[in-house]
Design an enzyme around this catalytic site. Sequence first.
Site, PDB file in Angstrom:
ATOM      1  N   LYS A  33     -10.200  49.717 -12.910  1.00 37.06           N
ATOM      2  CA  LYS A  33     -11.237  49.835 -11.879  1.00 37.06           C
ATOM      3  C   LYS A  33     -10.933  51.048 -11.024  1.00 37.06           C
ATOM      4  CE  LYS A  33      -8.449  48.407  -8.329  1.00 37.06           C
ATOM      5  NZ  LYS A  33      -8.002  49.291  -7.205  1.00 37.06           N
ATOM      6  N   PRO A  46      -1.300  52.568 -15.814  1.00 32.00           N
ATOM      7  CA  PRO A  46       0.018  52.746 -15.206  1.00 32.00           C
ATOM      8  C   PRO A  46       0.265  51.776 -14.065  1.00 32.00           C
ATOM      9  CG  PRO A  46      -1.481  54.448 -14.442  1.00 32.00           C
ATOM     10  CD  PRO A  46      -2.222  53.681 -15.504  1.00 32.00           C
ATOM     11  N   GLY A  94       1.422  50.720 -10.437  1.00 32.65           N
ATOM     12  CA  GLY A  94       1.402  51.417  -9.158  1.00 32.65           C
ATOM     13  C   GLY A  94       0.422  52.559  -9.099  1.00 32.65           C
ATOM     14  N   GLY A  95      -0.589  52.530  -9.981  1.00 35.22           N
ATOM     15  CA  GLY A  95      -1.536  53.638 -10.031  1.00 35.22           C
ATOM     16  C   GLY A  95      -2.839  53.394  -9.307  1.00 35.22           C
ATOM     17  N   GLY A  96      -3.081  52.158  -8.844  1.00 33.17           N
ATOM     18  CA  GLY A  96      -4.328  51.869  -8.148  1.00 33.17           C
ATOM     19  C   GLY A  96      -5.495  51.589  -9.064  1.00 33.17           C
ATOM     20  N   LEU A  97      -5.227  51.430 -10.368  1.00 27.52           N
ATOM     21  CA  LEU A  97      -6.293  51.143 -11.322  1.00 27.52           C
ATOM     22  C   LEU A  97      -6.451  49.645 -11.580  1.00 27.52           C
ATOM     23  CD1 LEU A  97      -5.655  53.981 -13.954  1.00 27.52           C
ATOM     24  CD2 LEU A  97      -7.329  53.944 -12.091  1.00 27.52           C
ATOM     25  N   GLY A 141      -4.295  47.419 -13.003  1.00 27.70           N
ATOM     26  CA  GLY A 141      -3.847  46.957 -14.302  1.00 27.70           C
ATOM     27  C   GLY A 141      -3.351  45.529 -14.330  1.00 27.70           C
ATOM     28  N   GLY A 142      -2.474  45.167 -13.407  1.00 26.35           N
ATOM     29  CA  GLY A 142      -1.937  43.807 -13.383  1.00 26.35           C
ATOM     30  C   GLY A 142      -3.015  42.772 -13.108  1.00 26.35           C
ATOM     31  N   SER A 143      -3.895  43.066 -12.156  1.00 23.65           N
ATOM     32  CA  SER A 143      -4.979  42.141 -11.827  1.00 23.65           C
ATOM     33  C   SER A 143      -5.955  42.002 -12.984  1.00 23.65           C
ATOM     34  CB  SER A 143      -5.720  42.621 -10.575  1.00 23.65           C
ATOM     35  OG  SER A 143      -4.890  42.579  -9.438  1.00 23.65           O
ATOM     36  N   ASP A 196      -7.685  41.284  -6.081  1.00 18.34           N
ATOM     37  CA  ASP A 196      -8.542  42.042  -6.990  1.00 18.34           C
ATOM     38  C   ASP A 196      -8.924  41.266  -8.244  1.00 18.34           C
ATOM     39  OD1 ASP A 196      -8.372  44.165  -5.269  1.00 18.34           O
ATOM     40  OD2 ASP A 196      -7.109  45.403  -6.549  1.00 18.34           O
TER      41      ASP A 196
END
Length: 284
Positions: free
Chosen positions: A16, A99, A101-104, A106-108, A141
Site C-alpha cells: 500500500k 521490504p 520498515g519500508g512503509g509499504l 508488508g507485515g500487515s 493497517d
Amino acid sequence: MTTRLPPDGRWPAPAKLNLFLHITGRRADGYHLLQTVFQFIDYCDWLSFRVRQDGEIFHSNPLPGVAPEQDLTVRAARLLQQQTGCPLGVDIQIDKHLPMGGGLGGGSSDAATTLVALNALWNLELSLDRLAELGLSLGADVPVFVRGEAAWAEGVGERLTPVDLPEPWYVVLMPDAQVSTAALFTHPDLTRDAVPLKIRRFPAGAGVNVFEPLVAKQFPAVAMALEWLSQYGPARMTGTGACVFAPFETEQRAHKVMSLLPNGWRGVMAKGLNRSPLHRYRPR
C-alpha cells in the site's frame, strides 16, 4: 458465503501507499489519531498455505531476525484458531518482496492475506467484518488489507471510507534504511496537531506526510531518494517507512524515470489499484 481460491495456490499480499499522512491528536490511552488515504499497488508478497491436520502452525521460511512466534502471519493463524476453535493447522511460506520498515505495509498485508486465505482453506465462513475486526487486533493497517478497497482512514486507521481514486503508475524507491515506527511515534518533534482534512479536499492535492521530515533527517538515503525523485514528479514518503514514491500518468513516463535510476538504487514501477488483488478472494 463463497470465496474463490487462487488457481495456482499463491495468495497475493500487496503493498500500500499512504498518499498523505497526518497526525491530528492523541487519545487518552496514548494512541495517535490520524488521517490518511490508502491505495494499493500491484507489487506483492506471495503466500502459500498447506493445511495440516495436527493443528500445528509452522512458518517454513521466517524472516531473518523475526522469531516465528512474533511473525504476523503466525499470529494471524493462531488468532483464527483461538477465535473459532478450528482444529486444523497450516504450513506458511512467503515469497517476500516488500521490504521491512519500508512503509509499504508488508507485515500487515501478509497478516490480512493469512486471515482471508485460512478463512477459506479452513472453511470457517467468517464475514469480512469479522475478519477485519480480528485484523485490527494485529495492527491498525490490517483491516484495509482485509477489505481490499482504497480508503480514506481516520481514528487509529480503523475507520475506513472507500474512495475512488485515479490509478496512476508509480515509481517506488526503496532506500537502504529500516525505519522504526515506534521510535517515530514517540519522537518529540513529530507534528501531532495537523489540521484535519475533508475528503472532498484530498483530490486537490492537500496533505503531507508528517513523518517525512523526521525520517529524512535521520536517514540520508531517504533524503537523497526524495530529492532525486522530486526532479520528475511530486515525491512523497509512504507511511512511517523509508520508501518514497511519485505518481505518473503513463506507464511510459514511469518507465523512463526508472531507466534513469542511479546505479545501486533499488526501485520498482507499479500500477496504482483501488481494488487489491486479494479483493477477488475475500468473503462475499
